[in-house]
Design a protein around this motif. Structure first.
Motif, mmCIF file in Angstrom:
data_model
loop_
_atom_site.group_PDB
_atom_site.id
_atom_site.type_symbol
_atom_site.label_atom_id
_atom_site.label_comp_id
_atom_site.label_asym_id
_atom_site.label_seq_id
_atom_site.Cartn_x
_atom_site.Cartn_y
_atom_site.Cartn_z
ATOM 1 N N LEU A 1 167.981 78.837 -8.900
ATOM 2 C CA LEU A 1 168.948 77.959 -9.551
ATOM 3 C C LEU A 1 168.536 76.496 -9.417
ATOM 4 C CD1 LEU A 1 172.412 79.522 -8.615
ATOM 5 C CD2 LEU A 1 171.301 79.513 -10.851
ATOM 6 N N ILE A 2 168.009 76.119 -8.259
ATOM 7 C CA ILE A 2 167.581 74.731 -8.067
ATOM 8 C C ILE A 2 166.434 74.395 -9.016
ATOM 9 C CG2 ILE A 2 166.516 73.110 -6.452
ATOM 10 C CD1 ILE A 2 168.050 74.576 -4.207
ATOM 11 N N GLU A 3 165.464 75.285 -9.110
ATOM 12 C CA GLU A 3 164.331 75.014 -9.993
ATOM 13 C C GLU A 3 164.737 75.053 -11.461
ATOM 14 O OE1 GLU A 3 161.450 73.778 -9.030
ATOM 15 O OE2 GLU A 3 162.492 73.788 -7.097
ATOM 16 N N GLU A 4 165.659 75.925 -11.813
ATOM 17 C CA GLU A 4 166.137 75.960 -13.189
ATOM 18 C C GLU A 4 166.927 74.692 -13.512
ATOM 19 O OE1 GLU A 4 166.950 77.427 -17.099
ATOM 20 O OE2 GLU A 4 165.356 77.694 -15.607
ATOM 21 N N ALA A 5 167.726 74.230 -12.547
ATOM 22 C CA ALA A 5 168.455 72.984 -12.749
ATOM 23 C C ALA A 5 167.485 71.819 -12.920
ATOM 24 C CB ALA A 5 169.387 72.724 -11.558
ATOM 25 N N ARG A 6 166.425 71.810 -12.136
ATOM 26 C CA ARG A 6 165.416 70.753 -12.270
ATOM 27 C C ARG A 6 164.773 70.805 -13.658
ATOM 28 N NH1 ARG A 6 162.912 68.554 -7.877
ATOM 29 N NH2 ARG A 6 163.136 70.463 -6.660
ATOM 30 N N ARG A 7 164.469 72.019 -14.121
ATOM 31 C CA ARG A 7 163.849 72.167 -15.438
ATOM 32 C C ARG A 7 164.761 71.649 -16.541
ATOM 33 N NH1 ARG A 7 163.673 75.363 -19.796
ATOM 34 N NH2 ARG A 7 165.453 76.600 -19.103
ATOM 35 N N ARG A 8 166.068 71.841 -16.379
ATOM 36 C CA ARG A 8 167.032 71.417 -17.384
ATOM 37 C C ARG A 8 167.422 69.949 -17.247
ATOM 38 N NH1 ARG A 8 171.346 76.274 -18.590
ATOM 39 N NH2 ARG A 8 169.914 78.046 -18.364
ATOM 40 N N GLY A 9 166.944 69.307 -16.206
ATOM 41 C CA GLY A 9 167.306 67.916 -15.990
ATOM 42 C C GLY A 9 168.671 67.734 -15.364
ATOM 43 N N ASP A 10 169.167 68.762 -14.666
ATOM 44 C CA ASP A 10 170.475 68.679 -14.027
ATOM 45 C C ASP A 10 170.394 67.960 -12.685
ATOM 46 O OD1 ASP A 10 171.735 70.026 -16.088
ATOM 47 O OD2 ASP A 10 171.408 71.995 -15.196
ATOM 48 N N THR A 11 171.551 67.589 -12.173
ATOM 49 C CA THR A 11 171.628 66.757 -10.969
ATOM 50 C C THR A 11 171.937 67.547 -9.707
ATOM 51 O OG1 THR A 11 172.495 64.982 -12.382
ATOM 52 C CG2 THR A 11 172.678 64.676 -10.005
ATOM 53 N N PHE A 12 172.822 68.559 -9.823
ATOM 54 C CA PHE A 12 173.286 69.272 -8.639
ATOM 55 C C PHE A 12 173.294 70.783 -8.874
ATOM 56 C CE2 PHE A 12 175.687 65.188 -8.565
ATOM 57 C CZ PHE A 12 175.152 64.659 -7.406
ATOM 58 N N VAL A 13 173.289 71.509 -7.760
ATOM 59 C CA VAL A 13 173.610 72.936 -7.747
ATOM 60 C C VAL A 13 174.779 73.101 -6.791
ATOM 61 C CG1 VAL A 13 172.862 75.257 -7.147
ATOM 62 C CG2 VAL A 13 171.263 73.690 -8.269
ATOM 63 N N TYR A 14 175.896 73.573 -7.295
ATOM 64 C CA TYR A 14 177.103 73.736 -6.492
ATOM 65 C C TYR A 14 177.058 75.082 -5.772
ATOM 66 C CZ TYR A 14 179.199 69.628 -8.698
ATOM 67 O OH TYR A 14 179.465 68.346 -9.105
ATOM 68 N N LEU A 15 177.262 75.045 -4.451
ATOM 69 C CA LEU A 15 177.155 76.247 -3.621
ATOM 70 C C LEU A 15 178.482 76.701 -3.033
ATOM 71 C CD1 LEU A 15 173.828 75.662 -1.655
ATOM 72 C CD2 LEU A 15 174.182 76.905 -3.801
ATOM 73 N N GLY A 16 179.590 76.131 -3.497
ATOM 74 C CA GLY A 16 180.878 76.575 -2.972
ATOM 75 C C GLY A 16 181.204 75.915 -1.656
ATOM 76 N N TYR A 17 181.799 76.692 -0.722
ATOM 77 C CA TYR A 17 182.298 76.122 0.526
ATOM 78 C C TYR A 17 181.377 76.441 1.697
ATOM 79 C CZ TYR A 17 186.371 75.670 -2.412
ATOM 80 O OH TYR A 17 187.201 75.358 -3.458
ATOM 81 N N TRP A 18 181.295 75.489 2.597
ATOM 82 C CA TRP A 18 180.553 75.649 3.846
ATOM 83 C C TRP A 18 181.519 75.428 4.993
ATOM 84 C CZ3 TRP A 18 179.657 71.689 7.507
ATOM 85 C CH2 TRP A 18 178.808 72.061 8.568
ATOM 86 N N ILE A 19 181.388 76.274 6.027
ATOM 87 C CA ILE A 19 182.231 76.164 7.212
ATOM 88 C C ILE A 19 181.331 76.067 8.430
ATOM 89 C CG2 ILE A 19 183.995 77.259 8.637
ATOM 90 C CD1 ILE A 19 184.958 78.761 6.182
ATOM 91 N N ALA A 20 181.434 74.993 9.165
ATOM 92 C CA ALA A 20 180.643 74.835 10.384
ATOM 93 C C ALA A 20 180.952 75.979 11.349
ATOM 94 C CB ALA A 20 180.952 73.488 11.044
ATOM 95 N N GLY A 21 179.923 76.629 11.832
ATOM 96 C CA GLY A 21 180.106 77.718 12.785
ATOM 97 C C GLY A 21 180.298 79.076 12.166
ATOM 98 N N ALA A 22 180.456 79.151 10.849
ATOM 99 C CA ALA A 22 180.603 80.443 10.183
ATOM 100 C C ALA A 22 179.215 80.971 9.836
ATOM 101 C CB ALA A 22 181.456 80.308 8.926
ATOM 102 N N ARG A 23 178.838 82.085 10.420
ATOM 103 C CA ARG A 23 177.481 82.615 10.266
ATOM 104 C C ARG A 23 177.145 82.887 8.799
ATOM 105 N NH1 ARG A 23 175.586 87.596 9.797
ATOM 106 N NH2 ARG A 23 177.652 88.479 10.177
ATOM 107 N N LYS A 24 178.099 83.420 8.051
ATOM 108 C CA LYS A 24 177.834 83.764 6.664
ATOM 109 C C LYS A 24 177.583 82.528 5.793
ATOM 110 C CE LYS A 24 180.432 88.108 6.649
ATOM 111 N NZ LYS A 24 181.568 88.850 6.046
#
Length: 260
Positions: free
Chosen positions: A208-231
């Motif tokens: 997704l990052i490389e495809e976004a770069r190819r399209r000239g996009d700025t970000f890839v949104y990955l949802g939520y991150w929780i400190a300490g959550a292994r998943k």
């Protein structure tokens, strides 16, 4: 919920005001046990994405940390917890680490194909195997083929499925993706549990990052991150990474250092 409250949560984005030109109804859902932090309760704010303006609304809400499920956009609104932090990869500054380059090499034989958001039996079989192996104690494991098609096809935004196949044509991974003006938003990925050595979940993000770069996009949104959550830990591998705080999107800081 008053408009002023939601506007303060969209991180000061200058486009946020456009959302309120058309009335949008938001609902605060009842509390349920948190699936990530034992002993805590989660609560979400949710709104339905309408067919006539769902894409435009979702673009604005994504910048404010919302995610999509079916025809609804949601984000955490927990009464006493703010552990869920929206994160996005800065495409222009991304440089894969040695370990990420190894993942890319292990999957160099795969062919990625972007398809319309239409569920197939082949995808569902892979999805079921993945859930049974990785999330056997979760609610999603009870989903049948109809539920899977609904998850994929009930969308009013620009959504697609990315299929990853090996040189024998075997389906190894699928990534349900929404495309907004700034780049892709990874909705849900699943992959062959017997190919864990490939790091397919990580590879989906790399693609997704490389495809976004190819399209000239700025970000890839990955949802939520929780400190300490292994998943959630894998998300910090994709640097530079931004997080949404009350003052807006800022570099994510980890253990005294900055990732961007």
């Amino acid at each position: 919920m008053p408009n002023e409250t939601l506007r303060s949560n969209v991180g000061g984005d200058s486009t946020a005001a456009a959302l309120f030109e058309v009335p949008q109804v938001f609902h605060v859902l009842r509390e349920t046990p948190c699936p990530y932090l034992p002993g805590r309760w989660e609560r979400k704010i949710m709104t339905e994405l309408r067919e006539r303006d769902g894409q435009a609304t979702y673009v604005t809400l994504s910048r404010g940390g919302f995610r999509r499920s079916h025809q609804f956009a949601y984000r955490p609104a927990c009464a006493s917890c703010d552990a869920c932090v929206p994160v996005r990869v800065e495409v222009g500054g991304f440089a894969p680490s040695k370990s990420l380059r190894r993942v890319a090499r292990r999957n160099a034989d795969l062919t990625a194909t972007e398809l319309p958001a239409r569920g197939t039996e082949e995808q569902f079989q892979l999805f079921s195997r993945y859930l049974a192996s990785r999330h056997g104690d979760g609610e999603m494991v009870e989903m049948d083929a109809s539920d899977y098609r609904s998850m994929v096809e009930d969308t009013v935004v620009d959504s697609s499925l990315i299929e990853f196949r090996d040189d024998q044509g075997q389906l190894l991974a699928v990534c349900l993706t929404d495309w907004i003006d700034q780049g892709p938003s990874a909705v849900y990925s699943f992959f062959a549990p017997d190919a864990s050595a490939r790091g397919l979940g990580t590879y989906c993000v790399l693609w997704l990052i490389e495809e976004a770069r190819r399209r000239g996009d700025t970000f890839v949104y990955l949802g939520y991150w929780i400190a300490g959550a292994r998943k959630m830990a894998y998300k910090t591998r994709f640097q530079p990474l931004q997080c949404l705080r009350p003052g807006g999107w800022t570099p994510l800081e980890l253990k005294g250092r900055t990732t961007s």
